[in-house]
Design a protein around this motif. Structure first.
Motif, PDB file in Angstrom:
ATOM      1  N   ARG A 192       0.870  -1.175   0.000  1.00  0.00           N
ATOM      2  CA  ARG A 192       0.000   0.000   0.000  1.00  0.00           C
ATOM      3  C   ARG A 192       0.900   1.215   0.000  1.00  0.00           C
ATOM      4  N   TYR A 193       0.534   2.216  -0.793  1.00  0.00           N
ATOM      5  CA  TYR A 193       1.322   3.441  -0.873  1.00  0.00           C
ATOM      6  C   TYR A 193       0.362   4.589  -1.156  1.00  0.00           C
ATOM      7  N   GLY A 194       0.354   5.581  -0.268  1.00  0.00           N
ATOM      8  CA  GLY A 194      -0.612   6.676  -0.391  1.00  0.00           C
ATOM      9  C   GLY A 194      -2.020   6.109  -0.370  1.00  0.00           C
ATOM     10  N   ARG A 195      -2.804   6.444  -1.391  1.00  0.00           N
ATOM     11  CA  ARG A 195      -4.175   5.944  -1.495  1.00  0.00           C
ATOM     12  C   ARG A 195      -4.273   4.705  -2.377  1.00  0.00           C
ATOM     13  N   SER A 196      -3.140   4.143  -2.790  1.00  0.00           N
ATOM     14  CA  SER A 196      -3.127   3.016  -3.724  1.00  0.00           C
ATOM     15  C   SER A 196      -2.591   1.748  -3.083  1.00  0.00           C
ATOM     16  N   GLY A 197      -2.899   0.617  -3.706  1.00  0.00           N
ATOM     17  CA  GLY A 197      -2.398  -0.663  -3.227  1.00  0.00           C
ATOM     18  C   GLY A 197      -2.343  -1.677  -4.348  1.00  0.00           C
ATOM     19  N   ILE A 198      -1.599  -2.749  -4.107  1.00  0.00           N
ATOM     20  CA  ILE A 198      -1.490  -3.854  -5.054  1.00  0.00           C
ATOM     21  C   ILE A 198      -1.791  -5.139  -4.289  1.00  0.00           C
ATOM     22  N   TYR A 199      -2.644  -5.976  -4.884  1.00  0.00           N
ATOM     23  CA  TYR A 199      -3.093  -7.221  -4.263  1.00  0.00           C
ATOM     24  C   TYR A 199      -3.011  -8.353  -5.271  1.00  0.00           C
ATOM     25  N   ASP A 200      -2.542  -9.514  -4.822  1.00  0.00           N
ATOM     26  CA  ASP A 200      -2.523 -10.716  -5.647  1.00  0.00           C
ATOM     27  C   ASP A 200      -3.577 -11.680  -5.141  1.00  0.00           C
ATOM     28  N   VAL A 201      -4.269 -12.307  -6.090  1.00  0.00           N
ATOM     29  CA  VAL A 201      -5.316 -13.270  -5.757  1.00  0.00           C
ATOM     30  C   VAL A 201      -5.024 -14.561  -6.520  1.00  0.00           C
ATOM     31  N   THR A 202      -5.005 -15.672  -5.797  1.00  0.00           N
ATOM     32  CA  THR A 202      -4.871 -16.984  -6.411  1.00  0.00           C
ATOM     33  C   THR A 202      -6.212 -17.696  -6.294  1.00  0.00           C
ATOM     34  N   VAL A 203      -6.709 -18.195  -7.433  1.00  0.00           N
ATOM     35  CA  VAL A 203      -7.964 -18.940  -7.453  1.00  0.00           C
ATOM     36  C   VAL A 203      -7.614 -20.414  -7.629  1.00  0.00           C
ATOM     37  N   THR A 204      -8.158 -21.240  -6.727  1.00  0.00           N
ATOM     38  CA  THR A 204      -7.852 -22.663  -6.766  1.00  0.00           C
ATOM     39  C   THR A 204      -9.120 -23.508  -6.793  1.00  0.00           C
ATOM     40  N   ARG A 205      -8.919 -24.735  -7.251  1.00  0.00           N
ATOM     41  CA  ARG A 205      -9.915 -25.804  -7.160  1.00  0.00           C
ATOM     42  C   ARG A 205      -9.172 -26.930  -6.453  1.00  0.00           C
TER      43      ARG A 205
END
Length: 121
Positions: free
Chosen positions: A92-105
């Motif tokens: 997260r930086y200032g008002r922004s962020g980066i997120y990773d999502v892993t979708v699994t079965r």
């Protein structure tokens, strides 16, 4: 936030667990989610990942929305699969962020998603 999300609720998406900067949600693949190739429509997989992303980036409190996102589909999903999407904050930086999502079965990765967030004023 998720309790008021009618789109996610209508698709059977449920919150499995969450904490600051992360969240895990599940969704069953139903008949209405299968496309003309008899596989799960990618838009639904994206929506599941986006929901996990939304839960994770809103876990800090301020109203936060997506500024952009990308997804890579690794394997097809099928009717009856139960998908799990786990979102994790990268920065997260200032008002922004980066997120990773892993979708699994089960233990198999079916998609990888990266979301960019923005806190609203």
């Amino acid at each position: 936030m998720l309790a008021d999300d009618r789109a996610s609720g209508a698709l059977g998406i449920t919150l499995r667990s969450a904490g600051l900067g992360w969240a895990e949600v599940t969704m069953p693949v139903t008949e209405n989610m299968v496309n003309g190739h008899d596989i799960g429509h990618g838009g639904y997989v994206f929506l599941l990942a986006d929901t996990a992303f939304a839960c994770a980036c809103n876990s800090h409190g301020p109203v936060t929305v997506a500024a952009g996102a990308d997804i890579t589909f690794v394997a097809p999903v099928r009717l009856g699969d139960v998908l799990v999407a786990r979102a994790e904050e990268r920065t997260r930086y200032g008002r922004s962020g980066i997120y990773d999502v892993t979708v699994t079965r089960g233990t198999e990765v079916v998609a990888e998603f990266r979301g960019r967030s923005r806190i609203l004023r």
